[in-house]
Design a protein around this motif. Structure first.
Motif, PDB file in Angstrom:
ATOM      1  N   HIS A 250       0.829  -1.214   0.000  1.00 28.34           N
ATOM      2  CA  HIS A 250       0.000   0.000   0.000  1.00 28.34           C
ATOM      3  C   HIS A 250       0.859   1.258   0.000  1.00 28.34           C
ATOM      4  O   HIS A 250       0.585   2.210  -0.731  1.00 28.34           O
TER       5      HIS A 250
ATOM      6  N   VAL B 144       2.513   1.793  -3.439  1.00 28.51           N
ATOM      7  CA  VAL B 144       1.568   2.324  -4.425  1.00 28.51           C
ATOM      8  C   VAL B 144       1.258   3.788  -4.126  1.00 28.51           C
ATOM      9  O   VAL B 144       1.204   4.629  -5.035  1.00 28.51           O
ATOM     10  N   ALA B 145       1.067   4.115  -2.843  1.00 21.65           N
ATOM     11  CA  ALA B 145       0.784   5.496  -2.473  1.00 21.65           C
ATOM     12  C   ALA B 145       1.921   6.418  -2.888  1.00 21.65           C
ATOM     13  O   ALA B 145       1.697   7.531  -3.391  1.00 21.65           O
TER      14      ALA B 145
ATOM     15  N   ARG C  58       3.973   6.041  -5.326  1.00 19.24           N
ATOM     16  CA  ARG C  58       4.058   6.159  -6.776  1.00 19.24           C
ATOM     17  C   ARG C  58       2.911   6.947  -7.387  1.00 19.24           C
ATOM     18  O   ARG C  58       3.055   7.531  -8.462  1.00 19.24           O
ATOM     19  N   THR C  59       1.759   6.926  -6.724  1.00 22.62           N
ATOM     20  CA  THR C  59       0.569   7.555  -7.301  1.00 22.62           C
ATOM     21  C   THR C  59       0.245   8.917  -6.714  1.00 22.62           C
ATOM     22  O   THR C  59      -0.513   9.690  -7.317  1.00 22.62           O
ATOM     23  N   GLY C  60       0.780   9.208  -5.529  1.00 24.50           N
ATOM     24  CA  GLY C  60       0.445  10.454  -4.869  1.00 24.50           C
ATOM     25  C   GLY C  60      -0.845  10.393  -4.072  1.00 24.50           C
ATOM     26  O   GLY C  60      -1.249  11.396  -3.464  1.00 24.50           O
ATOM     27  N   LEU C  61      -1.499   9.243  -4.053  1.00 26.60           N
ATOM     28  CA  LEU C  61      -2.710   9.078  -3.257  1.00 26.60           C
ATOM     29  C   LEU C  61      -2.334   8.903  -1.792  1.00 26.60           C
ATOM     30  O   LEU C  61      -1.216   8.511  -1.458  1.00 26.60           O
ATOM     31  N   SER C  62      -3.276   9.170  -0.896  1.00 25.35           N
ATOM     32  CA  SER C  62      -3.028   8.913   0.514  1.00 25.35           C
ATOM     33  C   SER C  62      -2.990   7.410   0.748  1.00 25.35           C
ATOM     34  O   SER C  62      -3.550   6.620  -0.032  1.00 25.35           O
TER      35      SER C  62
ATOM     36  N   VAL D  16      -5.376   4.320  -0.930  1.00 24.58           N
ATOM     37  CA  VAL D  16      -4.820   3.120  -1.570  1.00 24.58           C
ATOM     38  C   VAL D  16      -5.359   1.860  -0.902  1.00 24.58           C
ATOM     39  O   VAL D  16      -5.702   0.883  -1.581  1.00 24.58           O
TER      40      VAL D  16
ATOM     41  N   LEU E 177       8.280  -1.087  -5.275  1.00 22.03           N
ATOM     42  CA  LEU E 177       7.612   0.204  -5.465  1.00 22.03           C
ATOM     43  C   LEU E 177       8.093   1.258  -4.465  1.00 22.03           C
ATOM     44  O   LEU E 177       7.699   2.416  -4.553  1.00 22.03           O
TER      45      LEU E 177
END
Length: 222
Positions: A37, A40-41, A43-47, A51, A162
């Motif tokens: 998680h 992925v966070a 790499r994507t900029g999401l919190s 995620v 990641l």
């Protein structure tokens, strides 16, 4: 009985999300799924919470070929853990002193174990990730231990690639969470209704209760 189950479910999920935030703030490594998680966070900029929610629903799609059925607790888990992870991260500061990091890590492991025992013991269905493991074991004939290990090695490796945090906390969690949940689960497991006194089950209720017990065994045998 239902009131106790609901309170225990929501309390457990809230504590689980807060424990995830504690692991992150400790900065000593996360459990395999949260390594993924976090990766992925990053790499994507999401919190991290967003995620967790997205991955939970993607994992639920994998239940379809495994003929798994989510329970009420499964869906609550998919949403609330991520929400409370973000709440925890907003409230808990990072620690740069090793003593503080170790204390936070220890607290996170214990809180996570209590949270797991709470939501599993409420018998509303396993989390998406636990259900994936038990479903894979049922469909393939593998043991739950083998299914869990295979999945978590894959997500750990992917998360590390990641950029997720792998460290001593990852090892501590792997060694401690099973015995702790096994110790705590009997204290939080809501007794099943006595068949002769129980009302007729709605479709899927038996599957939900069995899945809750399997989820407990999944954690306890890790």
């Amino acid at each position: 009985m239902m009131t106790r189950r609901l309170v225990q479910l929501f309390t457990g999920l809230a504590m689980y999300g807060i424990s995830l935030a504690m692991f992150i703030r400790a900065g000593l490594g996360l459990d395999p799924w949260d390594v993924f998680h976090q990766g992925v966070a990053g790499r994507t900029g999401l919190s991290i919470g967003a995620v967790v929610i997205i991955v939970s629903f993607l994992v639920l799609l994998l239940w379809i070929p495994l003929r798994q059925w989510p329970g009420f607790g499964t869906l609550c888990n998919a949403v609330l853990v991520g929400v409370f992870a973000d709440v925890g991260l907003a409230m808990i500061p990072s620690f740069s002193h090793l003593g503080g990091q170790i204390a936070l890590l220890g607290g996170a492991v214990v809180l996570n174990a209590i949270a797991s025992a709470c939501y599993i013991g409420a018998r509303f269905g396993p989390g998406a990730r636990d259900g994936l493991m038990t479903g894979l074991a049922r469909r393939t004939g593998w043991s739950v231990r083998v299914s869990r290990t295979l999945i978590e090695v894959v997500v750990l490796a992917a998360g590390w690639l990641l950029g997720g945090s792998v460290g001593v906390g990852t090892v501590v969690y792997a060694l401690a969470i099973g015995p702790l949940v096994q110790l705590l689960l009997p204290r939080f497991m809501v007794p099943a209704a006595i068949p002769s006194q129980a009302p007729a089950q709605v479709p899927g209720q038996a599957r939900t209760e069995n899945a809750a017990e399997e989820a407990g065994e999944t954690v306890a045998t890790s």
